[in-house]
Design an enzyme around this catalytic site. Structure first.
Site, mmCIF file in Angstrom:
data_model
loop_
_atom_site.group_PDB
_atom_site.id
_atom_site.type_symbol
_atom_site.label_atom_id
_atom_site.label_comp_id
_atom_site.label_asym_id
_atom_site.label_seq_id
_atom_site.Cartn_x
_atom_site.Cartn_y
_atom_site.Cartn_z
ATOM 1 N N ARG A 67 0.978 -0.860 -0.018
ATOM 2 C CA ARG A 67 0.238 -0.383 0.601
ATOM 3 C C ARG A 67 1.669 1.069 0.099
ATOM 4 N NH1 ARG A 67 -1.033 2.216 4.735
ATOM 5 N NH2 ARG A 67 -0.936 0.456 6.167
ATOM 6 N N HIS A 71 -3.921 3.773 5.182
ATOM 7 C CA HIS A 71 -3.959 3.399 5.169
ATOM 8 C C HIS A 71 -5.583 3.991 5.530
ATOM 9 C CE1 HIS A 71 -6.942 -0.128 6.991
ATOM 10 N NE2 HIS A 71 -7.561 0.888 8.124
ATOM 11 N N TYR A 117 4.969 4.466 10.985
ATOM 12 C CA TYR A 117 5.308 3.309 11.428
ATOM 13 C C TYR A 117 5.944 3.124 10.537
ATOM 14 C CZ TYR A 117 0.663 3.006 8.790
ATOM 15 O OH TYR A 117 -0.589 2.640 7.863
HETATM 16 C C1 LIG Z 1 -13.305 -6.918 12.428
HETATM 17 C C2 LIG Z 1 -12.872 -5.899 12.285
HETATM 18 N N1 LIG Z 1 -12.259 -5.627 13.428
HETATM 19 C C3 LIG Z 1 -11.327 -4.668 13.365
HETATM 20 C C4 LIG Z 1 -11.344 -3.012 12.693
HETATM 21 C C5 LIG Z 1 -10.231 -1.821 12.416
HETATM 22 N N2 LIG Z 1 -9.799 -2.333 11.420
HETATM 23 C C6 LIG Z 1 -10.113 -1.466 10.123
HETATM 24 S S1 LIG Z 1 -9.052 -2.260 8.651
HETATM 25 C C7 LIG Z 1 -7.759 -3.216 10.057
HETATM 26 C C8 LIG Z 1 -6.951 -3.587 9.148
HETATM 27 C C9 LIG Z 1 -7.051 -4.591 8.041
HETATM 28 O O1 LIG Z 1 -5.886 -5.416 7.461
HETATM 29 P P1 LIG Z 1 -5.582 -6.020 5.877
HETATM 30 O O2 LIG Z 1 -6.576 -7.021 6.532
HETATM 31 O O3 LIG Z 1 -4.384 -6.250 5.890
HETATM 32 O O4 LIG Z 1 -6.469 -4.750 5.223
HETATM 33 P P2 LIG Z 1 -6.147 -3.325 4.843
HETATM 34 O O5 LIG Z 1 -6.482 -2.788 5.155
HETATM 35 O O6 LIG Z 1 -4.256 -3.723 4.728
HETATM 36 O O7 LIG Z 1 -5.977 -3.354 3.132
HETATM 37 C C10 LIG Z 1 -8.728 -3.093 11.235
HETATM 38 C C11 LIG Z 1 -7.855 -4.092 12.092
HETATM 39 C C12 LIG Z 1 -12.506 -4.459 11.186
HETATM 40 N N3 LIG Z 1 -13.017 -2.592 10.409
HETATM 41 N N4 LIG Z 1 -13.067 -5.268 11.642
#
Ligand SMILES: Cc1ncc(C[n+]2csc(CCOP(=O)(O)OP(=O)(O)O)c2C)c(N)n1
Length: 360
Positions: free
Chosen positions: A257, A261, A270
């Site tokens: 990415r 985020h 980070y």
């Molecule tokens: C069940 C749940 N836990 C926590 C969150 C908060 N949250 C939003 S995005 C994220 C990280 C997701 O990372 P990844 O699956 O690697 O996808 P990326 O954002 O890197 O595309 C988190 C922890 C959420 N939306 N849903």
């Protein structure tokens, strides 16, 4: 079969289009020029629209937004391998794939502006709304694919998730069910190295996410996620396997990415600048652009015209989304359940009274 030749358990990763824009001998999927150009134009449109979305958020014209810069190939490649009647099941960072699958840009802006009508897609397009609860869309994708199988339809569900999503129980439940019932589903994990600020190395002890498929009884393949040809070729094979009754496949797109985020995040807190600089060299658009130029079907003039066309299309979509009728208070409640519960009716009435607004 690429899926047999690139076994993640042997540490192999599929790459067809190299960073210098040349292709690996013998692996070129030999797509028609028109298809290559459509894919590249979609990448350009995605890049322009993504950068615009971040600016709109800064101006207070759009809510929190998750940028997809750098991950265009990881999503558009699989979208190219799908039929229009296949199900596109996404999380929240898949703008390019949605555009390729014919979800209008206006709908996407509308959704991130906070209007649920942005999830109302054209009737002839099959896609689920965004799934912000991480990993929850995977069980839905498997359910849809199992239903297709029971009905004797040959449609496939392609489900996107992140490396963070692979730590959720939903991923393991979905993969296990899909393996047991040989569901026509393709899992595409966009391993962009981070789940917000949490690095990939803390998600799992296994060297790859792709290899997890093996324990559920179906193949996994690790692919250079910034290589559109590699992502297309792996997904085509996976979609064909699913369509012909051979069950699921897990594709791990090894990508990065380039942005934050979301617009609420600051990745400089980070991530090292040197890491970002290294990945900028692997930009999926630059690489594909070099390939198309070497083929003699792209040049600077066409690039400038494509960027201009994308900018115009983005402005038009933004204006349509901003002029779309605002949701009424009632709509926020009405579409949650088929029938509203008494406490929801009470909440709706309270908000009506507080805001002085009545829903239609
Ligand atoms: C069940 C749940 N836990 C926590 C969150 C908060 N949250 C939003 S995005 C994220 C990280 C997701 O990372 P990844 O699956 O690697 O996808 P990326 O954002 O890197 O595309 C988190 C922890 C959420 N939306 N849903």
């Amino acid at each position: 079969m690429l899926i047999d030749d690139f076994n993640p358990l042997e540490g192999k990763m599929l790459q067809i289009l190299k960073t210098d824009g040349t292709v690996v001998e013998g692996l070129d999927p030999k797509l028609d020029d028109s298809v290559l150009l459509q894919a590249y134009r979609t990448m350009v449109l995605t890049r322009v629209a993504d950068e615009k979305a971040v600016k709109l958020q800064r101006q207070g014209r759009l809510g929190a937004y998750p940028p997809c810069k750098g991950q265009e190939a990881a999503v558009i490649g699989p979208a190219m391998a799908m039929r229009k009647d296949d199900w596109f099941v996404w999380s929240f960072r898949e703008m390019g794939g949605l555009l390729y699958h014919q979800i209008p840009l206006m709908s996407q802006f509308l959704y991130w502006m906070g209007n649920e009508m942005g999830s109302h897609y054209p009737d002839d397009v099959r896609a689920l709304p965004s799934s912000v609860p991480v990993g929850s869309q995977l069980t839905h994708a498997v359910g849809i694919s199992y239903a297709a199988k029971l009905r004797g339809e040959d449609t496939v569900s392609v489900a996107f998730f992140g490396d963070g999503g692979s730590s959720e129980g939903d991923f393991h439940e979905a993969a296990n069910f899909a393996g047991v019932y040989q569901c026509p589903v393709v899992f595409v994990c966009q391993n962009n190295q981070y789940a917000i600020s949490y690095p990939r190395k803390f998600q799992t002890r296994s060297p790859t996410i792709a290899q997890k498929a093996v324990s559920y009884g179906f193949p996994g393949i690790l692919v250079d996620g910034n290589d559109i040809l590699g992502m297309y070729a792996a997904a085509r094979e996976a979609v064909e396997r699913a369509r012909s009754g051979l069950g699921p496949t897990l594709i791990e797109a090894y990508t990065y990415r380039l942005g934050d985020h979301t617009t609420s995040d600051d990745a400089t807190r980070y991530r090292l600048e040197s890491e970002l600089a290294e990945w900028m060299q692997k930009d999926p658009l630059d690489r594909f652009n070099r390939y198309l130029e070497a083929k003699g079907i792209w040049n600077d003039d066409l690039e400038n015209a494509a960027v201009k066309e994308a900018q115009d299309e983005v402005e038009k979509a933004v204006s349509e989304a901003e002029n779309y009728p605002k949701p009424t208070v009632d709509e926020v409640f009405r579409h949650m359940y088929a029938e509203m519960s008494p406490d929801m009716v009470e909440q709706m009435e309270r908000i009506r009274a507080e805001t002085g607004k009545k829903g239609a």
